[in-house]
Design a protein around this motif. Sequence first.
Motif, mmCIF file in Angstrom:
data_model
loop_
_atom_site.group_PDB
_atom_site.id
_atom_site.type_symbol
_atom_site.label_atom_id
_atom_site.label_comp_id
_atom_site.label_asym_id
_atom_site.label_seq_id
_atom_site.Cartn_x
_atom_site.Cartn_y
_atom_site.Cartn_z
ATOM 1 N N MET A 1 1.296 -0.987 -0.152
ATOM 2 C CA MET A 1 0.142 0.203 0.356
ATOM 3 C C MET A 1 0.796 0.680 -0.154
ATOM 4 N N ASN A 2 2.647 1.776 0.427
ATOM 5 C CA ASN A 2 3.098 2.600 0.651
ATOM 6 C C ASN A 2 4.406 2.041 -0.101
ATOM 7 N N GLN A 3 4.930 2.445 -1.567
ATOM 8 C CA GLN A 3 5.984 2.497 -1.549
ATOM 9 C C GLN A 3 6.575 3.593 -2.085
ATOM 10 N N PHE A 4 8.119 3.140 -2.121
ATOM 11 C CA PHE A 4 8.783 4.389 -1.280
ATOM 12 C C PHE A 4 10.043 4.369 -2.899
ATOM 13 N N TYR A 5 10.208 5.230 -4.039
ATOM 14 C CA TYR A 5 11.669 4.752 -5.042
ATOM 15 C C TYR A 5 13.092 6.009 -4.283
ATOM 16 N N VAL A 6 14.328 5.251 -5.085
ATOM 17 C CA VAL A 6 14.764 6.459 -4.934
ATOM 18 C C VAL A 6 15.771 6.071 -6.202
ATOM 19 N N GLU A 7 16.402 6.993 -6.885
ATOM 20 C CA GLU A 7 16.703 6.790 -7.873
ATOM 21 C C GLU A 7 18.006 8.332 -8.584
ATOM 22 N N LEU A 8 19.266 7.159 -8.664
ATOM 23 C CA LEU A 8 20.139 8.527 -8.952
ATOM 24 C C LEU A 8 21.250 7.847 -10.085
ATOM 25 N N ALA A 9 21.331 8.648 -11.147
ATOM 26 C CA ALA A 9 21.431 9.010 -12.360
ATOM 27 C C ALA A 9 22.656 9.924 -12.701
ATOM 28 N N TYR A 10 23.184 9.358 -13.716
ATOM 29 C CA TYR A 10 24.546 10.377 -14.239
ATOM 30 C C TYR A 10 24.132 10.140 -16.639
ATOM 31 N N GLU A 11 23.926 11.383 -16.642
ATOM 32 C CA GLU A 11 24.150 11.512 -17.399
ATOM 33 C C GLU A 11 25.677 12.316 -18.751
#
Length: 335
Positions: free
Chosen positions: A238-248
């Motif tokens: 029911m509760n969802q957590f997201y993290v992203e680290l990226a390089y371009e």
Amino acid sequence: MKKHYIVYFLLLALSKGAYGQFSSFDETAYFGLSTPTGTNQSESILLEARPILKVPLYNRLNSDLGKRKRYSPTASIIFDPQFRMYNSNSRPVKMPTYRIFLSAGVTRQIGSDLNSPDALISLAAEHGHYSNGQFGCVWGSSMDNDSTCMALSANADNIDAPAMLNRNSGEYSTNFARAKLKLMYFLRSYPINDAGSTRGGKVKRSVQGTIAYTKLVDWLAGADIGGYDDHAHLFYPMNQFYVELAYEHYFAHNSNRHIRIGAEYWYRPSGNAFIYPNNFAITGAYFLQNNLGFFIKGEYGQDSYNIRFVDQIARVMGGLMYRVGDRLTWGPRRQ
């Protein structure tokens, strides 16, 4: 179902002029082959497709960047389907995913000189529907939500979810509300033209960080439409957590050719002890001038394919990607 892939990707290509603008939160369509590994060995994945369509309602980012305005609003309707084909003679495409939602947000330019900003920070809110189009009982093999199914669902927090999942017609239906925050910091920028003008620029290298929180809800725009059933909260995350680290990194002044490397983490806890809550993924992609790219992705953890969140998956995937948003460019300051 194969015809759907062709239709969606044709629409994607034809629609580029409509939404080929920079977007703070990129949606990236893909089509790729997948290794068949996972903790559930009864099913073997062959390929997966996610032909995202985005309809912009309002976008001030392209006209505002590099000008006096610090805050730029955006709004879009996004159709985000996902299809998975299995190595099976009958019903090779199972439980397709359908997500449609409204996304609205605002982006703020950061820097002492807005003619050449140092970073962007974006906040967005999203709300919509997510389902797999099925109507059978989640558990066992029943095609109907009968009394037996209801009894199992009422005890869903104690069920061995991966073992008992109805993998042919098990229903997954919910609505969701999501908040996202992203920081994009420019490590280096190109001038907007070869003469070296400082009255605008194009991003060359950047680092990005994104966090998001998703809440599954039983309402849609305030109405009791298309939500989950009475017992879904016992095993749905029911509760969802997201993290992203990226390089371009872009390779040339007047080219969209670039690489993108990103690491993602999802935490989707469930009331069912048999459901693994974590998902880790690393993706590397190389994009050509026309925003078509090649990618490879390694993934481990909770499966993200609608009702199959009850499974764990460990795979390598590779194929084609299409990036919806164009390269970030900012123009001269408006006088």
